[in-house]
Enzyme design. Structure first.
Site, PDB file in Angstrom:
ATOM      1  N   ARG A  70      -4.813 -45.288  11.015  1.00 35.36           N
ATOM      2  CA  ARG A  70      -5.550 -46.520  11.272  1.00 35.36           C
ATOM      3  C   ARG A  70      -5.372 -47.470  10.097  1.00 35.36           C
ATOM      4  O   ARG A  70      -5.085 -47.052   8.983  1.00 35.36           O
ATOM      5  CB  ARG A  70      -7.043 -46.227  11.478  1.00 35.36           C
ATOM      6  CG  ARG A  70      -7.358 -45.691  12.875  1.00 35.36           C
ATOM      7  CD  ARG A  70      -8.844 -45.495  13.095  1.00 35.36           C
ATOM      8  NE  ARG A  70      -9.346 -44.363  12.376  1.00 35.36           N
ATOM      9  CZ  ARG A  70     -10.099 -44.416  11.281  1.00 35.36           C
ATOM     10  NH1 ARG A  70     -10.461 -45.597  10.792  1.00 35.36           N
ATOM     11  NH2 ARG A  70     -10.499 -43.331  10.690  1.00 35.36           N
ATOM     12  N   TYR A 208      -0.100 -46.041  16.834  1.00 34.60           N
ATOM     13  CA  TYR A 208      -0.898 -44.899  16.360  1.00 34.60           C
ATOM     14  C   TYR A 208      -2.253 -44.790  17.077  1.00 34.60           C
ATOM     15  O   TYR A 208      -2.934 -45.799  17.305  1.00 34.60           O
ATOM     16  CB  TYR A 208      -1.130 -45.000  14.844  1.00 34.60           C
ATOM     17  CG  TYR A 208      -2.120 -43.957  14.386  1.00 34.60           C
ATOM     18  CD1 TYR A 208      -1.726 -42.617  14.274  1.00 34.60           C
ATOM     19  CD2 TYR A 208      -3.451 -44.270  14.158  1.00 34.60           C
ATOM     20  CE1 TYR A 208      -2.641 -41.634  13.925  1.00 34.60           C
ATOM     21  CE2 TYR A 208      -4.370 -43.296  13.800  1.00 34.60           C
ATOM     22  CZ  TYR A 208      -3.958 -41.981  13.692  1.00 34.60           C
ATOM     23  OH  TYR A 208      -4.872 -41.004  13.360  1.00 34.60           O
ATOM     24  N   GLY A 210      -5.737 -44.272  16.810  1.00 34.73           N
ATOM     25  CA  GLY A 210      -6.920 -45.120  16.697  1.00 34.73           C
ATOM     26  C   GLY A 210      -6.625 -46.603  16.833  1.00 34.73           C
ATOM     27  O   GLY A 210      -7.517 -47.391  17.125  1.00 34.73           O
ATOM     28  N   LYS A 217     -11.588 -45.307  19.296  1.00 36.91           N
ATOM     29  CA  LYS A 217     -12.430 -45.976  18.298  1.00 36.91           C
ATOM     30  C   LYS A 217     -12.775 -47.409  18.718  1.00 36.91           C
ATOM     31  O   LYS A 217     -13.886 -47.885  18.483  1.00 36.91           O
ATOM     32  CB  LYS A 217     -11.725 -45.995  16.941  1.00 36.91           C
ATOM     33  CG  LYS A 217     -11.261 -44.638  16.454  1.00 36.91           C
ATOM     34  CD  LYS A 217     -12.393 -43.688  16.171  1.00 36.91           C
ATOM     35  CE  LYS A 217     -11.862 -42.444  15.464  1.00 36.91           C
ATOM     36  NZ  LYS A 217     -12.881 -41.427  15.244  1.00 36.91           N
ATOM     37  N   HIS A 237     -20.364 -41.751  15.995  1.00 37.20           N
ATOM     38  CA  HIS A 237     -19.179 -40.999  15.551  1.00 37.20           C
ATOM     39  C   HIS A 237     -19.624 -39.562  15.279  1.00 37.20           C
ATOM     40  O   HIS A 237     -19.727 -39.150  14.123  1.00 37.20           O
ATOM     41  CB  HIS A 237     -18.644 -41.684  14.285  1.00 37.20           C
ATOM     42  CG  HIS A 237     -17.314 -41.199  13.839  1.00 37.20           C
ATOM     43  ND1 HIS A 237     -16.866 -41.340  12.549  1.00 37.20           N
ATOM     44  CD2 HIS A 237     -16.312 -40.579  14.509  1.00 37.20           C
ATOM     45  CE1 HIS A 237     -15.656 -40.837  12.433  1.00 37.20           C
ATOM     46  NE2 HIS A 237     -15.299 -40.369  13.604  1.00 37.20           N
ATOM     47  N   SER A 259     -14.742 -38.553   7.330  1.00 38.17           N
ATOM     48  CA  SER A 259     -13.514 -37.815   7.595  1.00 38.17           C
ATOM     49  C   SER A 259     -13.320 -36.712   6.554  1.00 38.17           C
ATOM     50  O   SER A 259     -13.879 -36.767   5.460  1.00 38.17           O
ATOM     51  CB  SER A 259     -12.321 -38.758   7.610  1.00 38.17           C
ATOM     52  OG  SER A 259     -12.266 -39.456   6.407  1.00 38.17           O
ATOM     53  N   CYS A 261     -14.403 -33.609   6.639  1.00 37.09           N
ATOM     54  CA  CYS A 261     -15.547 -32.723   6.418  1.00 37.09           C
ATOM     55  C   CYS A 261     -15.632 -31.620   7.471  1.00 37.09           C
ATOM     56  O   CYS A 261     -16.624 -30.895   7.536  1.00 37.09           O
ATOM     57  CB  CYS A 261     -16.849 -33.516   6.405  1.00 37.09           C
ATOM     58  SG  CYS A 261     -17.049 -34.538   4.935  1.00 37.09           S
ATOM     59  N   ASP A 288     -15.702 -35.755  18.388  1.00 43.19           N
ATOM     60  CA  ASP A 288     -15.537 -37.010  17.647  1.00 43.19           C
ATOM     61  C   ASP A 288     -16.559 -38.098  17.998  1.00 43.19           C
ATOM     62  O   ASP A 288     -17.011 -38.805  17.120  1.00 43.19           O
ATOM     63  CB  ASP A 288     -14.118 -37.548  17.875  1.00 43.19           C
ATOM     64  CG  ASP A 288     -13.709 -38.614  16.849  1.00 43.19           C
ATOM     65  OD1 ASP A 288     -14.101 -38.489  15.676  1.00 43.19           O
ATOM     66  OD2 ASP A 288     -13.003 -39.565  17.229  1.00 43.19           O
ATOM     67  N   ARG A 377      -0.953 -35.098  14.268  1.00 41.20           N
ATOM     68  CA  ARG A 377      -2.026 -34.905  15.251  1.00 41.20           C
ATOM     69  C   ARG A 377      -1.582 -34.081  16.446  1.00 41.20           C
ATOM     70  O   ARG A 377      -0.396 -34.003  16.758  1.00 41.20           O
ATOM     71  CB  ARG A 377      -2.464 -36.284  15.779  1.00 41.20           C
ATOM     72  CG  ARG A 377      -3.054 -37.207  14.726  1.00 41.20           C
ATOM     73  CD  ARG A 377      -4.524 -37.010  14.604  1.00 41.20           C
ATOM     74  NE  ARG A 377      -5.108 -37.677  13.450  1.00 41.20           N
ATOM     75  CZ  ARG A 377      -6.426 -37.766  13.267  1.00 41.20           C
ATOM     76  NH1 ARG A 377      -7.254 -37.260  14.156  1.00 41.20           N
ATOM     77  NH2 ARG A 377      -6.911 -38.341  12.194  1.00 41.20           N
ATOM     78  N   ASN A 504     -21.535 -21.355   8.716  1.00 41.33           N
ATOM     79  CA  ASN A 504     -22.418 -22.509   8.898  1.00 41.33           C
ATOM     80  C   ASN A 504     -23.416 -22.292  10.037  1.00 41.33           C
ATOM     81  O   ASN A 504     -24.431 -22.984  10.117  1.00 41.33           O
ATOM     82  CB  ASN A 504     -21.603 -23.788   9.137  1.00 41.33           C
ATOM     83  CG  ASN A 504     -20.801 -24.181   7.900  1.00 41.33           C
ATOM     84  OD1 ASN A 504     -21.149 -23.793   6.785  1.00 41.33           O
ATOM     85  ND2 ASN A 504     -19.736 -24.938   8.083  1.00 41.33           N
TER      86      ASN A 504
HETATM   87  O1  SAT Z   1      -8.532 -43.116  14.276  1.00 42.06           O
HETATM   88  S1  SAT Z   1      -8.113 -42.012  15.122  1.00 42.06           S
HETATM   89  O2  SAT Z   1      -8.906 -42.002  16.307  1.00 42.06           O
HETATM   90  O3  SAT Z   1      -6.700 -42.139  15.426  1.00 42.06           O
HETATM   91  C1  SAT Z   1      -8.340 -40.554  14.299  1.00 42.06           C
HETATM   92  C2  SAT Z   1      -9.669 -40.457  13.690  1.00 42.06           C
HETATM   93  O4  SAT Z   1      -9.882 -41.057  12.628  1.00 42.06           O
HETATM   94  O5  SAT Z   1     -10.557 -39.776  14.262  1.00 42.06           O
HETATM   95 MN    MN Z   2     -13.197 -39.751  14.083  1.00 47.14          MN
END
Ligand code: SAT
Ligand code: MN
Length: 603
Positions: A70, A208, A210, A217, A237, A259, A261, A288, A377, A504
């Site tokens: 992104r 790409y 996102g 997104k 998110h 991101s 984590c 996500d 990915r 966890n």
């Molecule tokens: O931004 S993307 O959806 O390509 C990947 C992400 O950050 O979750």
């Molecule tokens: Mn994400």
């Protein structure tokens, strides 16, 4: 005409006049259509076939080497007033933005096919779902949208039905319009623009995820958050995971992390052996994005608006996320991974196999950097996860028991704490963030606040967003409890104090126990923390003293932290709700009282 909805046909005509494609194809989402597109992409090299014996149905796409992530500095929210986009967004005036990007779209599809993709974010029959149409000149985008959304004829039927109903009421049909072209894949000619008032997205110059899969997104978070605010729901998110206890009861938890984590890992967690034997199970609803709205009973109900996972490949292994690894053995689109001598996909962290060709198609040479791109990915249907929950298809959504915020905080922040009420929880979410790691560019160890993990995705002013969150606390509401977790606390030796991953679940068990009223806690100025006896720790190897450190509240450290949170809230000026400021002041006062009490004891 292709659609019974004139507003849709008109928009498609307008776009075709501007972009001048050779052909227009309306996607129906059928298997036959997918097979034709796939054959075409294999023939022109957009996709490469991977080893069909070991990975049936899997393909590899190599992106342009300068188009791998992104691009936040080129991602704009174009509201008429800059103040409405807020300091958390890059902004341009709508008229200027349209003019700039339309000039790029002018004639850009000459010699190409224009695909019209009707899609639905969420189960096709859910009142929480929302629809959109993406127009693109990229067959790779079509293939990915088919996995990531409910795409094609059923989505078009819903858009037409809702459009007809709106027109009958004298209103405009409501669907999100997304226009995308890969253009020349030139970073100098690239924009990702959002026009929330117009429910419109325009994206040019990138293929790409996102930037190009506009349902994700762009729609589900940036436009979605804007829609959610005006309609009274939340577009977040967050992963959604179901935790089933040995009695067969399932609690659903929604969790937001910045991101890197481990969101996908938590969504697909494998319980520790002792828990598995007792009958604990973990169900994946989403990894996500989460859309939540209050139900008739006052609880928040959530859907995953997506139908697939667009996950980071590096680090995915049997040791870290066996469910994810199992999901991607067949019918998966890989992007920018390396391949082995026998054409199997490979990435750093995968214990099996040896890379011979890197993500750019060159013979692998460690001198060129990693074999797989760090942001390589996989795109896979959510249904392929062994932990996939059929409840992900439930039109009503799943009731959320707990909301969890988290970050990568090597110091200060305990393993887990519970906010005392909703307003305090909103403050905890607003304050969340991560310390930068060596993986990111820039200084290491700098705290970056990322409220609700929405910094790059909130489609309007963060101050207004905090106010929207606070507004859910009203008579009749039965809101989830809010927690903060930190899997990344380090000891003085620089080593992690908590093993993370499947372990966890022990923390999630306490969280669920708090929601049920069965787990104990102690009150501190920052919220409720488990005492050592409140966590089930049999079978987990912790170093001596680790637990004490993980559950410690350092009053002086927290006073500095809460002061810094106050300065952060100031950055949103008058848009920061007074309620949030008073909450910050309340916590600061509670911490100061503790220091005063300590001083009195000492003297
Ligand atoms: O931004 S993307 O959806 O390509 C990947 C992400 O950050 O979750
Ligand atoms: Mn994400």
């Amino acid at each position: 005409m292709p659609s019974s909805l004139q507003a849709l046909n008109q928009w498609v005509d307008e776009v075709a006049r501007l972009t001048q494609p050779d052909h227009i194809h309306w996607c129906d989402g059928s298997d036959a259509e997918a097979a034709t597109l796939r054959a075409q992409m294999l023939a022109d090299g957009t996709l490469l076939e991977l080893n069909q014996e070991t990975h049936p149905g899997c393909t590899l796409h190599r992106s342009h080497p300068a188009d791998v992530a992104r691009v936040e500095h080129l991602t704009l929210v174009c509201t008429p007033e800059q103040e409405d986009a807020g300091p958390n967004n890059h902004w341009m005036a709508p008229a200027e933005a349209h003019a700039k990007i339309d000039a790029l779209f002018d004639g850009c599809m000459k010699g190409r096919t224009m695909y019209v993709i009707p899609y639905c974010m969420g189960p096709i029959d859910s009142p929480i779902s929302r629809c959109g149409v993406e127009i693109t000149d990229s067959p790779y985008v079509v293939a990915n949208m088919r996995v990531m959304t409910r795409m094609g004829a059923p989505a078009l039927a819903r858009i037409e039905r809702e459009g007809a109903a709106a027109i009958a009421l004298g209103e405009q049909p409501v669907f999100v319009k997304g226009l995308h072209s890969i253009g020349e894949l030139d970073p100098e000619r690239r924009w990702i623009m959002h026009f929330p008032e117009e429910l419109t997205i325009k994206s040019y110059g990138s293929g790409y995820g996102g930037n190009a899969l506009l349902g994700k997104k762009c729609h589900a978070l940036r436009i979605g958050s804007f829609q959610a605010r005006s309609e009274g729901w939340l577009a977040e998110h967050m992963l959604i995971v179901g935790i089933e206890n040995p009695q067969g009861e399932t609690h659903y938890v929604a969790a937001a992390f910045p991101s890197a984590c481990g969101k996908t890992n938590l969504a697909m967690l494998i319980p520790p052996e002792g828990y598995r034997e007792k009958g604990w199970k973990v169900w994946t609803i989403g990894d996500d994005i989460c859309w939540m709205r209050p139900g008739a009973d006052g609880r928040l109900y959530a859907i995953n608006p997506e139908a697939g996972f667009f996950g980071v490949a590096p680090g995915t292994d049997n040791s870290t996320n066996p469910n994810a690894l199992a999901s991607i053995q067949h019918d998966t689109i890989y992007t920018n991974v390396a391949v082995t001598a026998d054409n199997q996909p490979w990435w750093e962290g995968l214990h099996e196999g040896t890379p011979v060709t890197d993500w750019q198609g060159r013979p692998y040479d460690p001198a060129n950097g990693p074999a797989a791109h760090p942001n390589s990915r996989f795109t896979v249907s959510a249904k392929q996860a062994p932990s996939w929950s059929p409840k992900a298809e439930d039109a009503q959504g799943v009731p959320i028991s707990a909301i969890v915020f988290g970050g990568r905080r090597p110091s200060l922040v305990p393993l887990v704490f519970e906010a005392r009420d909703w307003a305090h929880g909103v403050l905890v979410g607003a304050a969340m963030g991560s310390e930068t790691t060596a993986a990111a560019t820039g200084a290491v160890g700098v705290l970056r606040r990322d409220s609700m993990a929405m910094k790059p995705f909130c489609g309007y002013n963060y101050g207004d967003y905090f106010a929207h969150w606070l507004s859910f606390d009203r008579p009749g509401a039965k809101l989830p409890k809010i927690f903060h977790v930190n899997w990344f606390r380090k000891g003085a030796d620089g080593k992690f104090l908590w093993p993370g991953y499947g372990e966890n679940l022990r923390v999630l068990e306490w969280i669920i126990g708090r929601c049920d009223g069965t787990a104990g806690a102690q009150e501190t100025p920052i919220g409720h923390l488990p005492r050592q006896q409140d966590l089930h720790l049999d079978g987990v190897a912790l170093r001596d003293g680790a637990l004490g450190e993980l559950l410690d509240v350092n009053i002086e450290g927290w006073r500095a932290e809460v002061e810094d949170i106050g300065r952060y809230l100031d950055t949103f000026g008058t848009r920061t709700p007074q309620r949030l400021r008073s909450e910050q002041q309340r916590v600061a006062a509670a911490l100061a009282a503790e220091t005063a009490a300590d001083a009195a004891v000492a003297s």
